[in-house]
Write a protein that holds these residues in place. Structure first.
Motif, PDB file in Angstrom:
ATOM      1  N   VAL A  37      62.562  31.643  58.158  1.00  0.00           N
ATOM      2  CA  VAL A  37      62.605  31.841  56.502  1.00  0.00           C
ATOM      3  C   VAL A  37      61.958  33.281  56.215  1.00  0.00           C
ATOM      4  N   ALA A  38      62.269  33.864  55.418  1.00  0.00           N
ATOM      5  CA  ALA A  38      61.705  35.114  55.030  1.00  0.00           C
ATOM      6  C   ALA A  38      60.357  34.868  54.186  1.00  0.00           C
ATOM      7  N   THR A  39      59.400  35.525  54.483  1.00  0.00           N
ATOM      8  CA  THR A  39      57.878  35.638  53.904  1.00  0.00           C
ATOM      9  C   THR A  39      57.927  36.447  52.711  1.00  0.00           C
ATOM     10  N   ARG A  40      58.823  37.227  52.532  1.00  0.00           N
ATOM     11  CA  ARG A  40      58.908  38.342  51.695  1.00  0.00           C
ATOM     12  C   ARG A  40      60.272  38.517  51.437  1.00  0.00           C
ATOM     13  N   LEU A  41      60.601  39.413  50.181  1.00  0.00           N
ATOM     14  CA  LEU A  41      61.635  40.175  50.064  1.00  0.00           C
ATOM     15  C   LEU A  41      62.109  41.162  51.049  1.00  0.00           C
ATOM     16  N   ILE A  42      63.404  40.801  51.676  1.00  0.00           N
ATOM     17  CA  ILE A  42      63.608  41.929  52.632  1.00  0.00           C
ATOM     18  C   ILE A  42      64.986  42.402  52.227  1.00  0.00           C
ATOM     19  N   ASP A  43      65.023  43.928  51.793  1.00  0.00           N
ATOM     20  CA  ASP A  43      66.322  44.154  51.199  1.00  0.00           C
ATOM     21  C   ASP A  43      66.693  45.598  51.927  1.00  0.00           C
ATOM     22  N   ILE A  44      66.160  46.054  52.873  1.00  0.00           N
ATOM     23  CA  ILE A  44      66.787  47.349  53.290  1.00  0.00           C
ATOM     24  C   ILE A  44      67.502  46.973  54.511  1.00  0.00           C
ATOM     25  N   THR A  45      68.935  47.422  54.165  1.00  0.00           N
ATOM     26  CA  THR A  45      70.090  47.047  55.415  1.00  0.00           C
ATOM     27  C   THR A  45      69.637  47.780  56.507  1.00  0.00           C
ATOM     28  N   GLY A  46      69.828  46.829  57.669  1.00  0.00           N
ATOM     29  CA  GLY A  46      69.525  47.479  59.012  1.00  0.00           C
ATOM     30  C   GLY A  46      68.208  47.217  59.396  1.00  0.00           C
ATOM     31  N   THR A  47      67.290  46.645  58.596  1.00  0.00           N
ATOM     32  CA  THR A  47      66.027  46.294  59.256  1.00  0.00           C
ATOM     33  C   THR A  47      66.002  45.308  60.203  1.00  0.00           C
ATOM     34  N   LYS A  48      65.239  45.541  61.279  1.00  0.00           N
ATOM     35  CA  LYS A  48      65.056  44.646  62.580  1.00  0.00           C
ATOM     36  C   LYS A  48      64.226  43.803  62.177  1.00  0.00           C
ATOM     37  N   LEU A  49      64.491  42.457  61.802  1.00  0.00           N
ATOM     38  CA  LEU A  49      63.691  41.469  61.579  1.00  0.00           C
ATOM     39  C   LEU A  49      63.247  40.917  62.817  1.00  0.00           C
ATOM     40  N   ILE A  50      63.971  40.604  63.899  1.00  0.00           N
ATOM     41  CA  ILE A  50      63.470  40.007  65.068  1.00  0.00           C
ATOM     42  C   ILE A  50      64.100  40.527  66.263  1.00  0.00           C
ATOM     43  N   ARG A  51      63.052  40.993  67.258  1.00  0.00           N
ATOM     44  CA  ARG A  51      63.407  41.647  68.591  1.00  0.00           C
ATOM     45  C   ARG A  51      62.776  40.231  69.508  1.00  0.00           C
ATOM     46  N   GLU A  52      63.692  40.026  70.309  1.00  0.00           N
ATOM     47  CA  GLU A  52      63.071  38.906  71.458  1.00  0.00           C
ATOM     48  C   GLU A  52      63.509  38.990  72.707  1.00  0.00           C
ATOM     49  N   ARG A  53      62.779  38.760  73.904  1.00  0.00           N
ATOM     50  CA  ARG A  53      63.425  38.629  75.179  1.00  0.00           C
ATOM     51  C   ARG A  53      63.815  37.431  75.545  1.00  0.00           C
ATOM     52  N   PRO A  54      64.700  37.440  76.353  1.00  0.00           N
ATOM     53  CA  PRO A  54      65.688  36.091  76.543  1.00  0.00           C
ATOM     54  C   PRO A  54      64.543  35.317  77.482  1.00  0.00           C
ATOM     55  N   SER A  55      64.561  33.765  77.420  1.00  0.00           N
ATOM     56  CA  SER A  55      63.895  32.956  78.277  1.00  0.00           C
ATOM     57  C   SER A  55      64.560  32.758  79.604  1.00  0.00           C
ATOM     58  N   LEU A  56      65.952  32.649  79.393  1.00  0.00           N
ATOM     59  CA  LEU A  56      66.692  32.568  80.481  1.00  0.00           C
ATOM     60  C   LEU A  56      68.138  33.372  80.435  1.00  0.00           C
ATOM     61  N   VAL A  57      68.529  34.048  81.470  1.00  0.00           N
ATOM     62  CA  VAL A  57      69.963  34.645  81.484  1.00  0.00           C
ATOM     63  C   VAL A  57      70.491  34.013  82.766  1.00  0.00           C
ATOM     64  N   TRP A  58      71.889  33.821  82.706  1.00  0.00           N
ATOM     65  CA  TRP A  58      72.485  33.514  83.729  1.00  0.00           C
ATOM     66  C   TRP A  58      74.023  33.647  83.580  1.00  0.00           C
ATOM     67  N   SER A  59      74.679  33.684  84.717  1.00  0.00           N
ATOM     68  CA  SER A  59      76.173  34.105  84.548  1.00  0.00           C
ATOM     69  C   SER A  59      76.963  33.177  83.924  1.00  0.00           C
ATOM     70  N   GLU A  60      77.938  33.394  83.166  1.00  0.00           N
ATOM     71  CA  GLU A  60      78.610  32.606  82.305  1.00  0.00           C
ATOM     72  C   GLU A  60      79.394  31.552  82.920  1.00  0.00           C
ATOM     73  N   ASN A  61      79.127  30.180  82.787  1.00  0.00           N
ATOM     74  CA  ASN A  61      79.791  29.062  83.544  1.00  0.00           C
ATOM     75  C   ASN A  61      79.196  28.841  84.670  1.00  0.00           C
ATOM     76  N   ASN A  62      78.349  29.372  85.205  1.00  0.00           N
ATOM     77  CA  ASN A  62      77.680  29.160  86.642  1.00  0.00           C
ATOM     78  C   ASN A  62      76.391  28.263  86.211  1.00  0.00           C
ATOM     79  N   TRP A  63      76.723  26.857  86.039  1.00  0.00           N
ATOM     80  CA  TRP A  63      75.913  25.969  85.632  1.00  0.00           C
ATOM     81  C   TRP A  63      74.860  25.789  86.893  1.00  0.00           C
ATOM     82  N   LEU A  64      75.117  25.948  88.000  1.00  0.00           N
ATOM     83  CA  LEU A  64      73.963  25.575  89.215  1.00  0.00           C
ATOM     84  C   LEU A  64      72.885  26.941  89.114  1.00  0.00           C
TER      85      LEU A  64
END
Length: 483
Positions: A37-64
């Motif tokens: 949820v927002a902790t304040r009014l956020i109204d500037i279009t294009g604002t980067k609210l969240i930037r996050e590094r991935p916890s896991l990256v894998w090849s699509e459908n490669n479940w092993l």
């Protein structure tokens, strides 16, 4: 980065991989669980609210590979992944994954079937398509929906708490220099309101019953966002009452087995009238599906003519902004662009016909955008001034369609462009920058060649008629990822 945010139930640090957090926090909401949820009014279009590094990256459908990478994670990251929401493991949606879990337990390093089943459910609910690199330059290729997809998937701890809405206030991308996922503002968020994105694309040309069906099948929940519980303007139809020039919104999508339309002047349709309308929709949908199937085997002038005739018929039988009209228009635009590309490979003798097709594709793309804007606000298309390009706000969700319309437009001589084009394109530049990046070279080219072309001498602008629409498109670069 904002201060650490911990899960109120398990003490998990949800922001352990977050690089930037502008005014959001995870809270428990009634009937929703943990959401951002927002902790304040956020109204500037294009604002980067969240930037996050991935916890896991894998090849699509490669479940092993996925299971191996999960096993290689730290215990804290494993705990954060296992903390992610998923539907009940005994739900019908996840039964096929139980079979897959048994198979993976036989070949992988994890033998716990219940654990594998849970992880597959978490990926199905929270997995993002992942790029991890900036957009490449635009290159025209061909295909229809579902033919091109990213080759990687990823999980994000904090972003997994961002809720779905069919009128989202953020959009995300992983096409970044450092591989981070970015959620950017596309609509204002009041203080205390949920931060939302959409699992689905083509939101404003997809009716409520189809959106709900897709979400129920893929994510195991019945969407109750404001759009889904309100009138469905994607199925706006002409009122059949003689002398009434109004349109009727679909006020019940038929989840309970009964579809209802209501006119503000004449009231609801009776059961026979409803049956007539649903039969019209089905007949037009069947025709459109057949045309799309035929296009997989080749495009001709005849197929374009047939598709345009279908769009016109649907506009008369339903309404100019009905989702089937808009979808047919989009398909027409794709056919025109595809045939133009085929002709370009045949040499300069076909140049005149090629440019005509490019211009036609651009105009159909603009018509798609215009009709989508009407559908988003419940406008029947009749109330918009033909001379007012700015009748409704631009839609972020139409950024890709506007981009492709511009690519077609730039291949036609400027003196043949529709007079409304530069202003219409200019209105979408901020959305295209959000969608494809502030420094995207293709968007800059659009600004230079279309918006800034002969600005001082541009004639008054007029809006395209919203009668037809474009479907499926031609380039892997400009596809947005999906969660």
């Amino acid at each position: 980065m904002n201060s650490q945010v911990t899960d109120p139930d398990g003490g998990i640090d949800l922001t352990c991989l977050v690089e930037t957090n502008e005014g959001t926090v995870v809270k428990k909401q009634p009937n929703m669980g943990r959401v951002v949820v927002a902790t304040r009014l956020i109204d500037i279009t294009g604002t980067k609210l969240i930037r996050e590094r991935p916890s896991l990256v894998w090849s699509e459908n490669n479940w092993l590979e996925f299971l191996h990478k999960f096993q290689s994670c730290s215990s804290s990251l494993q705990g954060a992944v296992l903390d992610m929401f998923h539907p009940p493991l005994d739900s019908d949606l996840l039964l096929p994954d139980r079979v897959k879990a048994h198979q993976l337990a036989s070949f992988g390093t994890i033998q716990d079937i219940d654990l594998i089943h849970k992880l597959l459910a978490i990926v199905k609910t929270n997995g993002h398509q992942y790029y991890g690199i900036p957009d490449v330059s635009y290159t025209e290729t061909f295909g229809f929906p579902g033919m091109h997809a990213t080759e990687l998937c990823a999980l994000f701890i904090y972003a997994s708490k961002v809720a779905h809405s069919c009128i989202p206030n953020t959009a995300y991308t992983s096409k970044t220099q450092d591989g981070c996922l970015e959620y950017k503002l596309i609509r204002p968020i009041p203080d205390g309101e949920m931060v939302t994105f959409s699992y689905l694309d083509k939101l404003f040309v997809t009716p409520t019953h189809i959106r709900r069906e897709k979400l129920l099948k893929s994510k195991s929940f019945l969407c109750k966002c404001q759009r889904c519980i309100g009138p469905d303007f994607c199925r706006l139809i002409h009122c059949p009452t003689s002398g009434c020039n109004d349109c009727m919104a679909c006020v019940d999508p038929g989840d309970g087995g009964v579809t209802r339309w209501s006119c503000p002047n004449c009231g609801e349709l009776d059961q026979n009238q409803v049956l007539t309308q649903t039969q019209k929709e089905k007949a037009i949908q069947d025709e459109l599906n057949a045309l799309k199937m035929q296009a997989m085997f080749g495009v001709s002038r005849g197929s374009i003519t047939t598709a345009k005739a279908l769009a016109k018929k649907a506009s008369v039988q339903l309404s100019p902004v009905h989702y089937l009209v808009i979808s047919a228009t989009e398909h027409c635009a794709t056919l025109c662009a595809s045939l133009a590309a085929q002709m370009s490979a045949q040499g300069p003798a076909f140049r005149k016909g090629l440019l005509s097709l490019r211009l036609e594709a651009a105009e159909l793309g603009f018509a798609f955008v215009s009709a989508s804007e009407c559908a988003a606000v419940g406008c029947n298309g009749k109330e918009c001034s033909v001379h007012d390009v700015e009748a409704h706000d631009p839609l972020y969700e139409c950024s890709s369609e506007m981009f492709f319309a511009c690519q077609d437009l730039m291949q036609a001589p400027p003196n043949e462009w529709p007079t409304y084009a530069p202003l219409m394109v200019e209105r979408y530049l901020p959305n295209m920058r959000i969608c494809f990046g502030e420094e995207d070279a293709d968007v800059r080219e659009i600004e230079q060649k279309v918006v800034n072309y002969n600005v001082a001498e541009s004639p008054p602008m007029s809006k395209p008629q919203a009668a037809s629409h474009r479907s499926g498109k031609r380039n892997r670069k400009k596809n947005r990822g999906k969660k």
